[in-house]
Motif scaffolding. Sequence first.
Motif, PDB file in Angstrom:
ATOM      1  N   TYR A 200     -10.364   1.688   8.259  1.00  0.00           N
ATOM      2  CA  TYR A 200      -9.007   1.340   7.852  1.00  0.00           C
ATOM      3  C   TYR A 200      -8.452   2.343   6.840  1.00  0.00           C
ATOM      4  N   ARG A 421      -8.728 -10.107   6.186  1.00  0.00           N
ATOM      5  CA  ARG A 421      -7.451 -10.105   5.477  1.00  0.00           C
ATOM      6  C   ARG A 421      -7.282 -11.330   4.591  1.00  0.00           C
ATOM      7  N   SER A 427      -5.431 -13.881  -2.670  1.00  0.00           N
ATOM      8  CA  SER A 427      -4.552 -12.715  -2.690  1.00  0.00           C
ATOM      9  C   SER A 427      -4.271 -12.221  -4.102  1.00  0.00           C
ATOM     10  N   MET A 478      -1.413 -10.305   9.537  1.00  0.00           N
ATOM     11  CA  MET A 478      -1.356  -8.973   8.946  1.00  0.00           C
ATOM     12  C   MET A 478      -1.995  -7.924   9.885  1.00  0.00           C
ATOM     13  N   ARG A 520       2.545  -3.004   7.148  1.00  0.00           N
ATOM     14  CA  ARG A 520       1.650  -3.926   7.861  1.00  0.00           C
ATOM     15  C   ARG A 520       2.073  -5.350   7.513  1.00  0.00           C
ATOM     16  N   GLN A 522       2.838  -9.342   7.213  1.00  0.00           N
ATOM     17  CA  GLN A 522       2.347 -10.700   7.293  1.00  0.00           C
ATOM     18  C   GLN A 522       3.537 -11.639   7.182  1.00  0.00           C
ATOM     19  N   THR A 551      -2.255  -8.202  -1.315  1.00  0.00           N
ATOM     20  CA  THR A 551      -3.500  -7.500  -1.018  1.00  0.00           C
ATOM     21  C   THR A 551      -4.669  -8.424  -1.333  1.00  0.00           C
ATOM     22  N   SER A 552      -5.810  -8.129  -0.760  1.00  0.00           N
ATOM     23  CA  SER A 552      -6.950  -9.026  -0.897  1.00  0.00           C
ATOM     24  C   SER A 552      -7.445  -9.079  -2.340  1.00  0.00           C
TER      25      SER A 552
END
Length: 597
Positions: A200, A421, A427, A478, A520, A522, A551-552
């Motif tokens: 990725y 994701r 998050s 996502m 990207r 979501q 973001t994670s």
Amino acid sequence: MTAILGISAFYHDSAAALIVDGNIVAAAQEERFTRKKHDASFPEKAIEYCLTEAGISVDELDYVGFYDKPLLKFDRLLQTYLAFAPRGFWSFAHTIPQWLQQKTHLRRELRKGLGGKYRKRFVFSEHHESHAASAFFPSPFDSAAILTIDGVGEWSTVTFGTGNGNRIELTHELRFPHSLGLLYTAMTYYCGFEVNGGEYKLMGLAPYGEPVYADLIRSTLLDMKSDGSFRMNMDYFAYCHGLTMTSKKFHRLFGGPPRRPESELTQREMNLAASIQVVTEELILCMVEHVSQVTGMQNLCLAGGVALNCVANGRIQREGPFENIWIQPAAGDAGGALGTALLIWHQLLKNPREAPTISTQETSAFGPGPQQEEVVQFLEQEQAVYEIEENEDELCRRVAALIADGKVVGWMQGRMEYGPRALGNRSILGDPRNPEMQKRINLKVKFRESFRPFAPAVRQENVHEYFEMEPGQSSPYMLIVTNVQQSKRIDVNSTATGLEKLEQVRSVIPAVTHVDHSARIQTVSAEQNRLFHKLLTEFHQQTNCPVLVNTSFNLRDEPIVCTPQDAYRCFLLTGMDILVIGNVILFREQQRHAEIL
């Protein structure tokens, strides 16, 4: 009651999934519990969690499924080593002892891992069959074409077929060593990123370069056909017989040895990333067109590690022949655990299936979720300073205001997501309008490469206003890349190249706009994630922007946080400003243990 446990283990990203009477009760990757990124060990803790969530014990399981056939895979290894002998001796000596000790005795290993308490039947599905089942059975389609693409299972690297009702059938395959997943991984390795983990990053690096090597890849590495099938020139690859992905001939072709990990990125790596991404997209689009022609289906389901290439997925959605696509959110090996469980329920046991109006995975939130009492008890033990906001509307109002004020928020709500994701339950959130937010979160919070893009979470009802998608169109996992709307872009007149492009503000939401104006996406609907949608709605009301940076919730090279303890540790070790766990709020400046960053 019929309880079925699916397991993926021993290769990459071990996981467990449990279904009871056809309903997905729990699913999680082992890495989240052990805190070892991509943990490939037997998923003991994930299984324990799944059983606890269902309130059953091992001896109450009716079936246990494993996501591939180890003896077929062993056959492939032996035949490959024989074909390349004597070149593969060192790889053979490194790999085979582990197989002889563990993987060829998988029933024994599974029984041992289950504490010797399971005495019923084990079911071994083929690797790509597990992927296909994970793609079709949770999808919202009564019938669909199925395409699976990854590195390699037993022998297959690409398969396609159809799903109808409660049955799937794979009819075509591409076989090892010719593999789109391994081709992409080889370039990942050559550009200095981690194999089976850094792909990725390569995809995110691609927009900084130009595809100047694409013709060389097409003409030298590949023999490509119009249907998307291909053969690889194995003189340039070492994964069949060596301990590396690429050969010296590969290195000579592209002008030098592989980039050393963590060394400076050069324009060569950016151009290589752009080149392999373009070729990958071309091959996938050809495959998709061919699958459409052969199956005649209107819907497409995707799984396998390559299905996580969201740039290619975006092109399938925009340019492909299918009316609808659905991608398994845990598309890699972890998703095989769910696939094999669903395969047993529908195909082996012949239970009927009715496609839901939305996916049965919804937000794919099948992991553990903390209780407030547990959170408060832990924070008291840590002598943390916190406050509780009992009113949900007020919680969202306050958090939205903090984000609008430039704060970075760790957001931990409900059950943990299954798959790679974070979708609004585990998050890190920020203001997408802030031009410094991408760099700040990358460098000060996640301690990772500055070029890495962030995803926008957007209210589904507003997606078409900010992105080139149809009104109400969904991308809940996502896994689709599309462009920012022209009306939201800012013209850039610059000769900047490479990472210099990071300094340019390209849209009104610069923190989630990649250097090629892509993002990207979501999408978030109230039906799929009510609380996250409420937060987005509150942020929209306060700022007139229905988008957040999402973001994670993790540090670099660590899995997504699983427990309140994980979240609190990550909060203290980073430049995060606020931590919200359920309705408990913590402010960084009030914590005496917080590091100064």
